[in-house]
Design an enzyme around this catalytic site. Structure first.
Site, PDB file in Angstrom:
ATOM      1  N   ILE A   1       5.051-101.196  47.923  1.00 47.28           N
ATOM      2  CA  ILE A   1       4.325-100.617  46.874  1.00 47.28           C
ATOM      3  C   ILE A   1       3.284-101.924  46.479  1.00 47.28           C
ATOM      4  O   ILE A   1       3.827-103.016  46.313  1.00 47.28           O
ATOM      5  CB  ILE A   1       5.262-100.501  45.582  1.00 47.28           C
ATOM      6  CG1 ILE A   1       6.139 -99.103  45.898  1.00 47.28           C
ATOM      7  CG2 ILE A   1       4.560-100.271  44.459  1.00 47.28           C
ATOM      8  CD1 ILE A   1       7.351 -98.941  45.245  1.00 47.28           C
TER       9      ILE A   1
ATOM     10  N   HIS B   1       2.185 -88.909  50.970  1.00 48.30           N
ATOM     11  CA  HIS B   1       3.394 -88.842  50.654  1.00 48.30           C
ATOM     12  C   HIS B   1       4.180 -87.534  51.274  1.00 48.30           C
ATOM     13  O   HIS B   1       3.442 -86.617  50.919  1.00 48.30           O
ATOM     14  CB  HIS B   1       3.784 -89.011  49.236  1.00 48.30           C
ATOM     15  CG  HIS B   1       5.088 -89.018  48.728  1.00 48.30           C
ATOM     16  ND1 HIS B   1       5.984 -90.261  49.083  1.00 48.30           N
ATOM     17  CD2 HIS B   1       6.089 -88.272  48.616  1.00 48.30           C
ATOM     18  CE1 HIS B   1       7.372 -89.967  48.758  1.00 48.30           C
ATOM     19  NE2 HIS B   1       7.294 -88.779  48.427  1.00 48.30           N
TER      20      HIS B   1
ATOM     21  N   GLY C   1       2.043 -94.753  63.201  1.00 51.22           N
ATOM     22  CA  GLY C   1       0.720 -94.563  62.824  1.00 51.22           C
ATOM     23  C   GLY C   1       0.116 -93.164  63.317  1.00 51.22           C
ATOM     24  O   GLY C   1      -0.740 -93.125  63.621  1.00 51.22           O
TER      25      GLY C   1
ATOM     26  N   ASN D   1      -0.401 -90.710  61.461  1.00 51.39           N
ATOM     27  CA  ASN D   1      -1.524 -90.368  60.172  1.00 51.39           C
ATOM     28  C   ASN D   1      -2.766 -91.251  60.376  1.00 51.39           C
ATOM     29  O   ASN D   1      -3.786 -90.910  60.538  1.00 51.39           O
ATOM     30  CB  ASN D   1      -0.825 -90.850  59.050  1.00 51.39           C
ATOM     31  CG  ASN D   1       0.074 -89.614  58.233  1.00 51.39           C
ATOM     32  OD1 ASN D   1      -0.547 -88.495  58.304  1.00 51.39           O
ATOM     33  ND2 ASN D   1       1.221 -89.957  58.343  1.00 51.39           N
TER      34      ASN D   1
END
Ligand code: GRF
Length: 197
Positions: free
Chosen positions: A83, A100, A12, A14
């Site tokens: 996904i 990404h 985490g 980000n």
């Protein structure tokens, strides 16, 4: 002020960038909920440490219910290693963004996530890599690109040194993309994303 949800699977860092950006008012938004499909994800602890609702949930139907209950305006996939389905994308059209760790369309798609991306970059021998923030559509890493930033691959790079430099760039462009989305400065025309200054 927009309601933000962050979906994670791991440490985490980000997520932490968005938490800090909201705290210091760089981002005109509020993180209402953090959801992880991995019970052990340290990102859940980061959320709890910042009094943000933190939920472990693997079932997508239940995740959609949680997001609707919180009136979410923006969903950020930040190291979310699953996904999402067509149904999920359609429920939140143009409200989902993903980070990404490569320059899409290189080194992305099914099977390209986390460290695997950097491994493939080193194996291929490219001289430039980077990171990408994009809107999420029904494909894996195929949605319209919002922001990209490049990272030079050094001759003496290892997986760890490259990953670290790319992660630093990820934090930078993800915060900027969330900020622009919350300021309603992103304009999507077909596959192209324009930033209204
Ligand atoms: C990041 O490199 C992200 O691009 C990838 O997984 C890593 C997660 O990092 N999908 P963190 O959990 O945000 O620290």
């Amino acid at each position: 002020m927009l309601n933000i949800a962050v979906l994670i699977s791991g440490s985490g860092t980000n997520l932490q960038t968005i938490i800090d950006g909201c705290k210091n008012n760089e981002i005109n938004g509020k993180i209402k909920i953090v959801i992880s499909n991995n019970k052990e994800a340290y990102g859940l602890t980061r959320a709890k440490n910042n009094n943000i609702k933190a939920v472990y949930e693997k079932d997508e139907t239940k995740i959609i219910e949680l997001l609707k209950k919180e009136n979410i305006d923006l969903i950020v996939l930040a190291g979310y290693l699953k996904i999402v389905t067509k149904n999920f994308v359609n429920e939140f059209k143009n409200k989902i963004i993903n980070i990404h760790p490569s320059l899409i369309p290189s080194f992305c798609g099914k099977g390209y996530y986390g460290e695997i991306v950097h491994q493939k970059v080193l194996e291929y021998g490219v001289k430039i890599t980077g990171a990408t923030v994009h809107f999420v559509d029904e494909g894996a890493d195929t949605g319209p690109v919002i922001i990209q930033k490049s990272v030079i691959v050094k001759d003496n790079d290892t997986l760890e040194t490259l990953k670290k430099r790319v992660l630093h760039v990820e934090h930078e462009i993800l915060k900027e993309a969330v900020k622009l989305f919350c300021d309603k400065k992103l304009k999507l025309k077909g596959r192209r994303v324009f930033i209204n200054e």
